[in-house]
Design an enzyme around this catalytic site. Structure first.
Site, short mmCIF file in Angstrom:
data_model
loop_
_atom_site.label_atom_id
_atom_site.label_comp_id
_atom_site.label_asym_id
_atom_site.label_seq_id
_atom_site.Cartn_x
_atom_site.Cartn_y
_atom_site.Cartn_z
N HIS A 1 -5.94 3.95 -6.60
CA HIS A 1 -6.42 3.85 -5.26
C HIS A 1 -4.56 2.55 -4.54
O HIS A 1 -4.04 3.31 -4.11
CB HIS A 1 -7.15 3.02 -4.99
N ASP B 1 23.86 11.38 11.74
CA ASP B 1 22.21 11.06 11.37
C ASP B 1 22.45 9.97 9.54
O ASP B 1 23.08 9.30 10.14
CB ASP B 1 22.03 12.61 10.55
N TRP C 1 -3.00 -1.33 -11.21
CA TRP C 1 -1.53 -0.61 -10.93
C TRP C 1 -0.78 -2.02 -11.93
O TRP C 1 0.23 -1.29 -12.08
CB TRP C 1 -1.76 -0.95 -9.32
N SER D 1 13.15 7.92 -6.12
CA SER D 1 13.22 8.05 -4.91
C SER D 1 13.77 6.94 -3.78
O SER D 1 14.65 6.95 -3.02
CB SER D 1 11.55 8.68 -4.61
N SER D 2 13.27 5.27 -4.45
CA SER D 2 12.89 4.40 -3.08
C SER D 2 14.41 4.21 -3.67
O SER D 2 15.18 3.66 -2.73
CB SER D 2 12.16 3.63 -3.91
N HIS E 1 6.82 -8.89 -7.00
CA HIS E 1 7.01 -10.13 -6.12
C HIS E 1 7.25 -9.27 -4.68
O HIS E 1 7.35 -9.67 -3.75
CB HIS E 1 6.62 -11.93 -6.59
N GLU F 1 8.61 -6.56 -4.21
CA GLU F 1 7.36 -5.75 -3.64
C GLU F 1 7.07 -6.06 -3.05
O GLU F 1 6.86 -5.10 -1.74
CB GLU F 1 6.88 -4.80 -5.04
N TYR G 1 6.82 -7.99 -0.44
CA TYR G 1 7.94 -8.49 1.05
C TYR G 1 8.41 -7.52 0.97
O TYR G 1 8.93 -6.70 2.50
CB TYR G 1 9.29 -9.47 0.15
N SER H 1 8.41 -6.71 15.78
CA SER H 1 9.49 -7.50 16.75
C SER H 1 9.79 -6.41 17.80
O SER H 1 10.69 -6.92 18.76
CB SER H 1 10.64 -8.41 15.25
N HIS I 1 4.44 -17.38 -9.77
CA HIS I 1 2.30 -17.66 -9.21
C HIS I 1 1.40 -16.70 -9.48
O HIS I 1 0.92 -16.50 -8.94
CB HIS I 1 2.58 -17.92 -7.73
N HIS I 2 1.77 -15.29 -9.83
CA HIS I 2 1.02 -14.18 -10.02
C HIS I 2 0.42 -14.75 -11.67
O HIS I 2 -0.43 -14.01 -12.22
CB HIS I 2 1.44 -12.72 -10.16
N THR J 1 7.73 -17.66 7.67
CA THR J 1 7.07 -17.19 7.52
C THR J 1 6.33 -17.72 9.04
O THR J 1 5.96 -16.78 10.26
CB THR J 1 5.97 -16.39 6.30
N LYS K 1 9.03 -16.83 12.01
CA LYS K 1 8.36 -15.79 12.94
C LYS K 1 7.37 -15.92 13.16
O LYS K 1 7.70 -15.24 14.54
CB LYS K 1 8.69 -13.88 11.16
N ARG L 1 -13.04 -9.31 -9.44
CA ARG L 1 -12.21 -8.03 -9.50
C ARG L 1 -12.86 -6.59 -10.11
O ARG L 1 -13.02 -7.46 -11.74
CB ARG L 1 -10.50 -8.30 -8.96
#
Lengths: 37, 526
Positions: free
Chosen positions: B78, B107, B143, B170-171, B254, B256, B258, B269, B303-304, B329, B332, B451
């Site tokens: 998932h 293009d 994951w 690809s990314s 991390h 990722e 963002y 925006s 922090h993870h 943040t 924003k 979890r």
């Protein structure tokens, strides 16, 4: 316009190659630094 | 104009090829963008179906429907589908559709590579999903792919690793395309500080991707060699360190996070000024805030990992660095609210999703701040509080922005207006159900529910039941979104070129739907 686009195409490829090499450098240095613990 | 040039122009004015081959061989940014979005929607529904299995199993305590190994596969896949298959391709699709139109380019800069970036993806995900039919089933170690657990995984392991390599490739190619397009294909007069914020946020996201995706590729390559080539990068028995994997992984993951939210900031925006009928408040501060968030995202990864054991100085550094992210943040959120302040606001569906984003993403941001506090993270770590936190920022954050963006630009892409009543109904049913789904998970986490478990103590039964009910309604209501999109593609009231009276930007100067080649002559930007 046409000539301008041709010139842009060349710059596009150069930029893409440079960015690709940067990505490769991150890949190699990640593994290298890990191998040193 | 000479005859030769005219003939050349004729050659360039061809429309799309006919039949299936149009989609296989296309180098057109709108075709590729459309394919990305359709792919993302399919993955969203597939990942959503897995979430339904998770919530069905957790509906009551005890083991009901699936065995624990399969349950763990569901949580793992998932996440992989939603992150790499739904949100990231959706953003890449939006980038493909919009960036050339927004910067006034004919293009993307590298159209053939663009085609390759997309067509790698279906194969990557087929490879990932094929593991369900192999000895050992689908990946079930989470994951995050932590060793040593992931190294005990069955025959699907190399397929999992190679599929991640392909997604990364690809990314990276997609990001190179975005950066080159933004730097080299802008229309005359379109200076960097005149670009729409969506382009800015994507440019910064593309840098994050190029810096971090190869690190993930390196990490999974080392897992591969640890499993098959006798290395011990992450095996303590051979002199390696499993915790090192976590450092490398989160150095990728991390930023990722963002990557999954910055383009959403860009979409919001774009939407809020349109429906507040005021220019965006603090444009340049938005750009600098985005860049600051991107920079900070590289120095907060541990922090993870507060509970893995690290020196107090390290815990303090990562705690304070993480809290600092609240500053840009906050800038924003302040700017979005200030844009709405005294605006002539109307609440069409895209605006509802954007306002929903601002409120609910902020809820997710605040629970993130709670998690950033190292001493209390020892209680929250690996509980449902974390699950509630990241679903607020990713579902009511990233997904809401994507949905809002889809409603906002769908009339431009298709030339038809969507059904506003159904759109609003979709928003309200989603917003009520998503809060019923995820808000109780805060309580479950604070009470200690871990979890990634298929069964739980009876004290957690009531909130799990409520959460599951919310989940089923939220899941079903997304089918309404699919219906609205298909109905709009097939017909409906004709959309005007500008679509929204308050909309500004080059994409709105094109007809709805735009011609196959967006700008054959570069527009002049004043």
């Amino acid at each position: 316009m046409e000539k301008n686009l041709e010139k842009k195409k060349k710059t596009n490829v150069i930029l893409a190659v440079v960015l690709g090499l940067v990505a490769l450098a991150f890949y190699v240095s990640g593994i290298y630094l890990s191998s040193r613990g | 104009m000479s005859t030769a040039t005219a003939a050349h122009d004729d050659h360039h004015d061809h429309g799309p090829a006919k039949g299936l081959m149009r989609w296989v061989t296309t180098t057109n940014h709108k075709d590729i963008g459309t394919m990305y979005l359709i792919f993302a929607l399919i993955m969203f529904l597939l990942g959503g179906a897995m979430a339904m299995v998770i919530r069905a199993e957790l509906f009551q305590p005890g083991l009901q429907l699936v065995d624990p190994q399969f349950f763990n596969s569901m949580t793992t896949v998932h996440a992989l589908l939603m992150i790499f298959g739904a949100v990231m391709p959706a953003f890449t699709g939006l980038a493909n559709l919009l960036i050339p139109m927004m910067v006034g380019a004919p293009d993307m800069a590298l159209p053939r590579m663009n085609n390759l970036s997309f067509w790698i993806l279906p194969f990557a995900f087929l490879m990932l999903l094929s593991t369900f039919f192999m000895q050992g089933g689908g990946p079930a170690g989470g994951w995050t792919l932590y060793p040593p657990l992931v190294l005990q995984y069955g025959d699907g392991f190399p397929f999992l690793i190679f599929s991640i390599h392909l997604m990364g490739l690809s990314s990276i190619m997609g990001s190179i395309n975005v950066i080159v397009t933004v730097f080299n294909m802008r229309a005359p007069g379109m200076t960097l500080m005149k670009m729409p914020l969506f382009v800015w946020t994507w440019l910064i996201t593309a840098y994050l991707l190029i810096a971090t995706m190869p690190v993930l590729a390196g990490a999974v390559t080392m897992l591969l060699t640890d499993k098959f080539a006798g290395t011990s990068f992450f095996s303590a028995a051979g002199g390696g360190d499993p915790v090192m994997f976590q450092h490398i992984f989160w150095f990728f993951a991390h930023p990722e996070v963002y990557i999954l939210i910055l383009p959403a900031f860009g979409i919001v925006s774009a939407i809020i000024p349109t429906f507040a009928r005021k220019p965006l408040f603090g444009y340049s501060s938005m750009v600098y805030a985005t860049a600051s968030i991107a920079f900070l995202s590289f120095i907060v990864w541990a922090h993870h990992m507060f509970t893995t054991g690290m020196p107090v100085a390290g815990e303090l550094f990562f705690m304070y660095a993480t809290m600092m992210i609240a500053v840009p943040t906050g800038v924003k959120v302040f700017n979005w609210v200030s844009t709405m302040w005294k605006g002539s606001m109307t609440f069409e569906t895209p605006m509802l999703f954007a306002v929903g984003f601002v409120i609910m993403f902020t809820i997710g941001g605040f629970s993130g701040l709670m998690l950033a506090i190292a001493p209390v993270d020892f209680q929250y770590h690996d509980t449902y509080f974390v699950v509630a936190h990241f679903h607020y920022v990713l579902v009511t954050g990233a997904i809401y922005a994507i949905m809002g963006g889809a409603y906002y630009w769908l009339p431009k892409w298709t030339g038809n207006m969507y059904n506003e009543k159904l759109g609003k109904f979709h928003f309200w049913i989603s917003t009520i159900s998503v809060n019923v789904l995820f808000f109780p998970q805060h309580f479950l986490g604070l009470a200690g529910m871990p979890r990634r478990i298929p069964d739980y103590a009876v004290q957690f039964a009531d909130w799990n039941l409520i959460s599951s009910l919310g989940g089923f309604v939220f899941g079903l209501s997304q089918l309404l979104f699919v219906y609205i999109v298909i109905k709009t593609i097939r017909g409906g009231e004709k959309a005007t070129d500008r679509v929204w009276e308050g909309a500004h930007g080059l994409e709105w100067t094109l007809p709805s739907p735009p011609p196959y080649h967006s700008f054959s002559e570069a527009p002049e930007v004043k």
